[in-house]
Scaffold this active site. Structure first.
Site, PDB file in Angstrom:
ATOM      1  N   CYS A  26      63.853  15.380  -1.969  1.00  0.00           N
ATOM      2  CA  CYS A  26      63.178  15.208  -0.667  1.00  0.00           C
ATOM      3  C   CYS A  26      62.116  14.111  -0.762  1.00  0.00           C
ATOM      4  O   CYS A  26      61.979  13.301   0.152  1.00  0.00           O
ATOM      5  CB  CYS A  26      62.453  16.482  -0.230  1.00  0.00           C
ATOM      6  N   ASP A  27      61.339  14.110  -1.831  1.00  0.00           N
ATOM      7  CA  ASP A  27      60.125  13.290  -1.879  1.00  0.00           C
ATOM      8  C   ASP A  27      60.163  12.153  -2.902  1.00  0.00           C
ATOM      9  O   ASP A  27      59.243  11.338  -2.938  1.00  0.00           O
ATOM     10  CB  ASP A  27      58.912  14.188  -2.185  1.00  0.00           C
ATOM     11  N   CYS A  37      60.334  19.147  -4.768  1.00  0.00           N
ATOM     12  CA  CYS A  37      61.680  18.682  -4.412  1.00  0.00           C
ATOM     13  C   CYS A  37      61.801  17.170  -4.600  1.00  0.00           C
ATOM     14  O   CYS A  37      61.370  16.391  -3.743  1.00  0.00           O
ATOM     15  CB  CYS A  37      61.981  19.061  -2.961  1.00  0.00           C
TER      16      CYS A  37
END
Ligand code: NAP
Length: 309
Positions: A137-138, A134
């Site tokens: 997200c990261d 992701c």
């Protein structure tokens, strides 16, 4: 124990749209949000292809709007997820993660799909330490660093494009010499000077150290089997999705890829009173707008099923 006329499992576009329609039909649906409330759109970037948003829309914001719309008409939305369900006779009996029992006249399965992994031991070893599925997200952790994205579909291109705004360089590693992604997405990637294509290559190993996390990947060229090394700080795996059906314990008929099978042109599964919508039963389109449409159909099918009893 509690009872409901319609249990909706999942909170992506399919689940919430089913909630909007089922609540407006006075079915007083109970919706379980699942392990990823809001579904996959909450970990995507801007959504540019959902009709009605000419300027694009943030995925999380759109899901929050859908959630509010479902709640406004009376869908009871609950955090948590269904751990098991008995579909052998109606009413159906479900158990949630807090061991509550729900008895439902109809069930709409809208549990979506989850990211697939390559299956390497080294991928598992460095998960969260340089391996992710992701970018939204990261990606932040890789500012000004070098990363590789694996895959050749829309997700991989979208992730590579997103990461190119943060990272020094992005390699897009694909096992063929042609992308599967839509033409629009291909242009974004192929015309992006920060993205370098690595064609005909499979990730053979993800290397690193316990202190630094990922430091490099080893690639195998699928044409001549040669091995090469790329120095990277992170690897984003974007090779497709697997439908979330494990909790059904094979009670619902699935196709060979694991997607829920449906009776022609309806959302009805092989079990009367059990319906499915969204990516959990869609091996070919997998678009938010399609999932929303199928969520609407599932609620209408559930309503007609209850009327016909
Ligand atoms: P996908 O279209 O199934 O593509 C998966 C990619 O990963 C393919 O290029 C495939 O290679 C590669 N792959 C699969 N298994 C692999 C493995 N074990 N090792 C290395 N590579 C592997 O999946 P997706 O990109 O997640 O897209 C899923 C659906 O969502 C699609 O319908 C897509 O259009 C949609 N989507 C749409 C948008 C958008 O419209 N903005 C954004 C994201 C996703 P091959 O090509 O060789 O098979």
């Amino acid at each position: 124990m509690e009872t409901t006329r319609c249990l909706i499992i999942g909170s992506g576009p399919a689940g919430f749209t089913a909630g909007i329609y089922a609540s407006r039909a006075d079915l007083k649906p109970l919706l379980y949000e699942g392990e990823q409330p809001g579904g996959q759109l909450t970990i995507t970037t801007e959504i540019e292809n959902f009709p009605g948003y000419p300027e694009g829309v943030d995925g999380t914001a759109m899901m929050e709007d859908l959630r509010r719309q479902a709640a406004k008409f009376g869908t009871e939305i609950r955090s948590g997820y269904i751990t098991k369900i008995d579909l052998s006779h109606r009413p159906f009996t479900a158990t949630d993660d807090h061991n509550n029992t729900i008895v439902a006249d109809t069930v709409i399965i809208a549990t979506g799909a989850s990211a697939k992994w390559i299956g390497l031991d080294s991928e598992r070893q460095y998960y969260g330490q340089g391996v992710s599925a992701c970018a939204t997200c990261d990606g932040y952790f890789y500012r000004n660093k070098i990363v590789a994205v694996v895959g050749g579909g829309d997700t991989a291109c979208e992730e590579a494009n997103y990461l190119s705004n943060l990272c020094q360089k992005v390699y897009l590693v694909h096992r063929r010499n042609e992308l599967r992604a839509s033409k629009a997405m291909q242009h974004l990637v192929l015309d992006n000077p920060k993205i370098e294509m690595v064609w005909d290559s499979r990730v053979h190993l993800i290397g690193g150290t316990p202190e630094q996390g990922v430091t490099h990947i080893e690639l195998e060229n699928v044409k001549d089997n040669s091995i090469s090394t790329l120095k990277v700080d992170g690897v984003f795996v974007a090779i497709g999705h697997k439908p979330n059906t494990d909790f059904l314990d094979n009670q619902v008929e699935l196709d060979p890829q694991g997607y829920i099978k449906q009776q022609s042109n309806t959302t009805q599964t092989n079990i009367p009173g059990v319906f499915a919508a969204g990516d959990v039963c869609d091996p070919s389109y997998r678009q938010a707008i399609v999932a929303a449409g199928r969520g609407c159909m599932a609620a209408l099918d559930a309503e007609r099923f209850l009327q016909g009893l």
